[in-house]
Design a protein around this motif. Structure first.
Motif, PDB file in Angstrom:
ATOM      1  N   THR A   1      10.892  52.726  27.066  1.00 35.04           N
ATOM      2  CA  THR A   1      12.073  51.946  26.725  1.00 35.04           C
ATOM      3  C   THR A   1      11.715  50.468  26.607  1.00 35.04           C
ATOM      4  O   THR A   1      11.088  49.900  27.499  1.00 35.04           O
ATOM      5  CB  THR A   1      13.172  52.124  27.781  1.00 35.04           C
ATOM      6  OG1 THR A   1      13.470  53.513  27.918  1.00 35.04           O
ATOM      7  CG2 THR A   1      14.430  51.368  27.393  1.00 35.04           C
ATOM      8  N   ALA A   2      12.108  49.882  25.499  1.00 35.95           N
ATOM      9  CA  ALA A   2      11.941  48.438  25.306  1.00 35.95           C
ATOM     10  C   ALA A   2      13.326  47.820  25.159  1.00 35.95           C
ATOM     11  O   ALA A   2      14.179  48.351  24.440  1.00 35.95           O
ATOM     12  CB  ALA A   2      11.112  48.162  24.056  1.00 35.95           C
TER      13      ALA A   2
ATOM     14  N   ASP B   1      22.544  53.289  24.348  1.00 35.42           N
ATOM     15  CA  ASP B   1      21.468  53.961  23.615  1.00 35.42           C
ATOM     16  C   ASP B   1      21.937  55.231  22.921  1.00 35.42           C
ATOM     17  O   ASP B   1      21.243  55.748  22.035  1.00 35.42           O
ATOM     18  CB  ASP B   1      20.273  54.259  24.527  1.00 35.42           C
ATOM     19  CG  ASP B   1      20.658  54.978  25.803  1.00 35.42           C
ATOM     20  OD1 ASP B   1      21.836  55.341  25.960  1.00 35.42           O
ATOM     21  OD2 ASP B   1      19.766  55.170  26.657  1.00 35.42           O
TER      22      ASP B   1
ATOM     23  N   PRO C   1      10.951  45.073  16.801  1.00 33.34           N
ATOM     24  CA  PRO C   1      11.733  46.323  16.839  1.00 33.34           C
ATOM     25  C   PRO C   1      13.218  46.191  17.115  1.00 33.34           C
ATOM     26  O   PRO C   1      13.985  47.086  16.750  1.00 33.34           O
ATOM     27  CB  PRO C   1      11.034  47.143  17.939  1.00 33.34           C
ATOM     28  CG  PRO C   1      10.229  46.177  18.715  1.00 33.34           C
ATOM     29  CD  PRO C   1       9.869  45.083  17.788  1.00 33.34           C
ATOM     30  N   HIS C   2      13.690  45.106  17.756  1.00 31.10           N
ATOM     31  CA  HIS C   2      15.121  44.995  18.053  1.00 31.10           C
ATOM     32  C   HIS C   2      15.910  44.376  16.907  1.00 31.10           C
ATOM     33  O   HIS C   2      17.136  44.288  16.990  1.00 31.10           O
ATOM     34  CB  HIS C   2      15.326  44.160  19.316  1.00 31.10           C
ATOM     35  CG  HIS C   2      14.661  44.730  20.530  1.00 31.10           C
ATOM     36  ND1 HIS C   2      15.061  45.908  21.106  1.00 31.10           N
ATOM     37  CD2 HIS C   2      13.595  44.294  21.254  1.00 31.10           C
ATOM     38  CE1 HIS C   2      14.283  46.170  22.151  1.00 31.10           C
ATOM     39  NE2 HIS C   2      13.384  45.206  22.255  1.00 31.10           N
TER      40      HIS C   2
ATOM     41  N   ALA D   1      13.949  49.861  17.763  1.00 30.88           N
ATOM     42  CA  ALA D   1      14.419  49.865  19.151  1.00 30.88           C
ATOM     43  C   ALA D   1      15.906  49.530  19.171  1.00 30.88           C
ATOM     44  O   ALA D   1      16.532  49.377  18.110  1.00 30.88           O
ATOM     45  CB  ALA D   1      13.622  48.862  19.988  1.00 30.88           C
TER      46      ALA D   1
END
Length: 752
Positions: free
Chosen positions: A567-568, A648, A693-694, A742
C-alpha cells in the motif's frame, strides 16, 4: 534572380516591438517569468541570446535542474517547486523520463511558442538600454542569424540574463564577489584562501562502442593530470553532471573573461579524457569515446543586483519567514573554492538548513530603477545566500513570482516597491497560491469561497496489509505520521521477526519548527522484545499539541526484520537516517568549524521504485484524508497530509462543492497529487515512471450540472480550466475516473 548593385553602405533592417513587459534571458527563470505574465494577460517579449531556452538546463550545457528537493538528499519533504516550474518538471517527466537534454529543449520551446501573448526572440542579444530618470523605457537587441535589429519599448522590464545585462546597461546598483563577515555577520563568508566567487563548469558525455577507439589529444589539453589535486577521484564512469567539480574561473571576471575561462575548461576536459584514455589506468575505457562536450560553460556567479532586502545566511539557516515571502529555497548553502579544480580545498562546502526558507519579494526588484524586476541568479542576495538560491528550480520559481507581480503592478498601476508594501503584498501571495505555487507556512484564504464540500467516501488509516516481504532494520528508519492538534496517537501494531531474542527501540520524534522534517526531540520511547515472528503493539499514550508530522522511528537492529506492505499513500513516507552522496558526506550534518550552521541528522526517502512502507495497524484509525482538507488552503503535505483520498473500495470517487451564495467564477484550478517529494531532475538521471502513482489522470468536471471538461492522460498536479464567460457556481462536481496506479489524491479546488 536578384542582383544588388554596389552602394556606399547598407544597413541591417530594424523591427520595432511594443510590450507590457520585456523579459531578458530565456533560462528557466526568464521563461517562467514570461509565461506567468502572459498567462495573466500581459503582452510579453522574451529575448534570449541563445538558439534554445533553458540556460544551464539546456542541451548546450546539460546541467540537471534541481531546487529545494536537493536530489531528495536533505530533510525538505514534499518541497518540489510548484506553479509553472513544477509544470515544466512534470511535463518533462511525462515526455522525457529518460532525461534526454534535446527533448528538454523541445518541452521548453513548445511551452513558449504555444503561449498566447508571448513573443519569443531567440539568438538575440541586448546591447543597449534606454532610460528616463529611474525608469527603463526600451532596449535594443541584435540577431546575427537574421541580421535584424530589434527596438523594444515596454512599460516594465525583467532581468533574467544571469549576468544582469539590463540592469548593468541601465546603471543599476550591483555587487560582485563576497561580503566580508563583518558586514552581515555571515560566518560562512569565505576568506581569500577559499575565494570570493564561484567559477564555471563544462560537462561531457561518453559512450561505449563495439571496438577500441583511439584518442589523440589536442595541443591545448592539460598535460599534467596531477595539477588537479582531486584527479584520483576520476573514473571512466563519471559523466555529465557527475563532473560538476571540473570548475574554474572564480578569481577572474566571470563576465568579461568568460572566453578565457571556457578555453581553460576545455583544456581541463581534454586533459582528463586523455588521462582516462591513454594513461593505462583505465583499461575499461578502451572501447569508449566522447559523445559530446559543452561548447559554452555553465556559469554559476557574476553580478548580483541590490533590492530593498539583501538575502543573507541567517535568512536561510534560521528559516526566517518574511512578511513578503513569495518564494522559497531549500538547496544547501553550496560554496565552491574560487580556484575550482586546481584548489586543494574540497570541491564544495555545503551546509543545509533544517527545512525550507522563504525568499522576500523585496529581493526581486532593483532599488535603483522603479520598473526593473530581478530574477534568477542576479537577485538581491549576499554571496553566501546566493550559494543556495542560485539553483535552477529556485530561479524558475522566482521567475513566475516576478511575472505574476508584473501583471499585478500593471493592473494596479503601481511600482514593484509599492507592491512590496505590507498592505499590498498579500494580493501577490494569494494569487501565487491560487495558481498552484507553494509558499512554506502560508495558506490560500478560502480557496473555494464559502463552499460546503461532500465526498463519496474517505480513506481511513486503519491497517496497511502485509505483502509477505520483510526489511532488515540495518539502519535507523522512521514512518512520517501525520497527526492533528488534540488528536490522541492510536495504538500502532507492528509485525516483526527475529531468529533469536533481540531488543528493538521504537521512538516518537518531533521537529521543533512547524512544517520541518528534522526531528530534534524525542517525545517517547519503548523497548520491544522480539523473538520469532510477532505482532507487537506500541502505545505512546500521547495527544498532539498541534498539527504535525511525527517520526515513528525504529532503531538500527539488523537482526530484526519488519513486515512490509504494498500500500502506498500520499503524504505518508518512510525515511532512513542515511546518506545521499550527491549533497552530503555523512548521515549527519557536521560543521568542521564555526560556520554559524546547525548539526542534525539527515532522514531521507528512497527513490521510486525502491520506496518501502511498513505493514502497520492503527487503533483507532487515523483520519488522515478528511474532506475538510479541501477547504483549508494548504496545497500539499506540510504540517499534515492536507489531502482528500477516497476509500480504497470506492470505484467511482466524487467530490461536490455547493454554495448557498454562489460565487461568480471564470477560472477553476484543481490541485492534484504528483508526488511533491520527487525531485524530477530534468536530464541525465532518468526516472522510473512518466507520472507518479497518486496523480489523477482521468476526470470529469461539472458546473451546475453541465459537463465543462473531460480530461484524459493528465500528468500535472495543477490543472486550470477557464470558462469562456464568468458564471455563478451553485454546484461543482469532480468525477475521478482513474489514477496513475495508486489511490488518487486531491488538495484543493481554487476559484477565481
Amino acid at each position: 534572380m536578384k542582383i544588388f548593385q554596389q552602394t556606399d553602405a547598407r544597413h541591417f533592417p530594424r523591427q520595432r516591438l511594443k510590450a507590457d513587459l520585456l523579459v531578458a534571458g530565456g533560462g528557466l527563470s526568464g521563461l517562467c517569468a514570461a509565461l506567468a505574465a502572459a498567462r495573466d494577460g500581459l503582452e510579453v517579449v522574451l529575448v534570449q541570446d541563445r538558439p534554445v531556452l533553458g540556460g544551464n538546463a539546456s542541451s548546450e550545457v546539460r546541467l540537471w535542474a534541481n531546487g529545494a528537493t536537493s536530489h531528495m538528499g536533505n530533510n525538505n519533504r514534499w518541497a518540489r517547486e510548484g506553479g509553472i516550474m513544477g509544470e515544466i518538471l512534470e511535463e518533462n517527466l511525462w515526455r522525457n523520463k529518460e532525461g534526454n537534454p534535446v527533448m528538454f529543449d523541445l518541452v521548453l520551446l513548445d511551452l513558449a511558442r504555444s503561449q498566447p501573448g508571448l513573443t519569443l526572440l531567440l539568438n538575440t542579444a541586448l546591447f543597449e538600454v534606454v532610460t528616463a530618470g529611474e525608469r527603463i523605457t526600451g532596449a535594443c537587441g541584435f540577431n546575427p542569424i537574421n541580421e535584424t535589429f530589434y527596438d523594444i519599448e515596454a512599460l516594465q522590464f525583467c532581468d533574467a540574463t544571469g549576468d544582469g545585462v539590463l540592469g548593468y546597461l541601465a546603471g543599476a546598483e550591483y555587487r560582485e564577489g563576497a561580503e566580508e563577515q563583518a558586514e552581515l555577520g555571515e560566518k560562512m563568508a569565505p576568506g581569500d584562501s577559499f575565494g570570493y566567487k564561484l567559477g564555471h563548469s563544462i560537462y561531457f558525455y561518453t559512450k561505449q562502442t563495439s571496438g577500441p577507439v583511439n584518442f589523440v589529444p589536442p595541443s591545448f589539453a592539460l598535460q599534467d593530470i596531477t595539477a588537479i589535486p582531486r584527479y584520483k577521484r576520476l573514473t571512466s564512469t563519471l559523466n555529465g553532471c557527475d563532473l560538476w567539480w571540473l570548475e574554474w574561473g572564480g578569481r577572474l571576471d566571470t563576465v568579461h573573461e568568460s572566453e578565457t575561462i571556457k578555453w581553460e575548461l576545455w583544456k581541463i576536459v581534454w586533459g582528463v579524457w586523455n588521462y582516462i584514455k591513454n594513461s593505462g589506468d583505465f583499461p575499461e575505457a578502451d572501447n569508449m569515446t566522447i559523445e559530446w562536450v559543452g561548447a559554452i560553460p555553465g556559469k554559476r556567479e557574476s553580478r548580483r543586483f541590490m533590492g530593498d532586502h539583501l538575502l543573507c545566511q541567517q535568512d536561510i539557516i534560521e528559516q526566517r519567514d518574511h512578511y513578503d515571502a513569495v518564494g522559497y529555497g531549500g538547496w544547501s548553502i553550496d560554496l565552491h573554492p574560487a580556484d575550482g579544480v586546481y584548489s586543494t580545498h574540497d570541491g564544495c562546502r555545503q551546509f543545509h538548513s533544517k527545512g525550507t526558507y522563504t525568499i522576500p519579494f523585496r529581493s526581486l526588484y532593483s532599488r535603483s530603477l522603479s520598473n526593473l524586476f530581478l530574477t534568477g541568479r542576479l537577485i538581491s542576495a549576499s554571496h553566501v545566500a546566493f550559494g543556495s538560491a542560485r539553483v535552477m528550480c529556485t530561479c524558475g520559481l522566482l521567475g513566475e513570482v516576478v511575472g505574476r507581480a508584473a501583471a499585478l503592478c500593471h493592473q494596479q498601476q503601481i511600482s514593484p516597491r509599492q507592491l512590496a508594501e505590507p498592505a499590498r503584498i498579500g494580493d501577490l501571495q494569494q494569487h501565487l497560491q491560487a495558481t498552484g505555487c507553494f509558499i512554506p507556512r502560508q495558506r490560500l484564504n478560502n480557496p473555494a469561497g464559502q463552499a460546503r464540500v461532500t465526498t463519496s467516501s474517505e480513506y481511513a488509516l486503519s491497517h496497511l496489509e502485509a505483502n509477505g516481504s520483510w526489511l532488515a532494520l540495518s539502519e535507523r528508519m522512521a514512518l512520517l505520521l501525520p497527526v492533528k492538534a488534540g488528536e490522541r496517537l492510536p495504538v500502532i501494531g507492528l509485525t516483526l521477526r527475529s531468529r533469536i531474542l533481540q531488543t528493538l527501540t521504537v521512538s516518537l520524534l518531533a521537529s521543533e519548527r512547524p512544517g520541518n522534517f528534522t526531528p530534534e526531540h524525542t517525545l517517547a520511547s519503548q523497548t520491544l522484545q522480539v523473538s520469532g515472528e510477532q505482532r507487537l503493539p506500541v502505545d505512546f499514550n500521547m495527544v498532539s499539541e498541534r498539527d504535525q508530522y511525527l517520526f515513528l522511528a525504529f532503531g538500527a537492529q539488523p537482526d530484526v526484520e519488519i513486515a512490509l506492505t504494498d500500500t502506498a499513500l500520499p503524504g505518508l513516507m518512510t525515511v532512513f537516517n542515511s546518506l545521499n552522496a550527491r549533497v552530503a558526506k555523512h548521515t549527519r550534518q557536521i560543521a568542521d568549524g564555526d560556520y554559524g550552521v546547525d548539526e542534525f541528522d539527515f532522514w531521507l526517502p528512497r527513490r521510486r521504485p525502491h520506496q518501502v512502507m511498513p505493514a502497520l495497524t492503527f487503533d483507532p484509525p487515523l483520519r488522515c484524508y478528511a474532506a475538510e482538507h479541501l477547504l483549508n488552503g494548504h496545497l500539499r503535505p506540510e504540517q499534515h497530509t492536507n489531502a482528500w483520498v477516497p476509500a480504497d473500495d470506492d470505484r467511482a470517487p466524487t467530490v461536490t462543492w455547493r454554495w448557498d451564495d454562489p460565487p461568480v467564477v471564470q477560472t477553476l484550478t484543481l490541485i492534484f497529487d504528483n508526488d511533491f517529494d520527487n525531485a524530477m531532475e530534468t536530464v541525465q538521471m532518468g526516472h522510473d515512471s512518466a507520472v507518479t502513482p497518486h496523480c489523477v489522470n482521468r476526470y470529469r468536471l461539472w458546473l451546475n450540472g453541465a459537463l465543462i471538461v473531460e480530461v484524459n492522460d493528465n500528468h500535472h498536479s495543477v490543472r486550470e480550466h477557464r470558462l469562456v464567460h464568468p458564471e455563478p457556481a451553485h454546484e461543482i462536481k469532480l468525477e475521478i475516473l482513474a489514477s496513475a496506479g495508486a489511490l488518487p489524491a486531491l488538495y484543493s479546488l481554487n476559484l477565481r
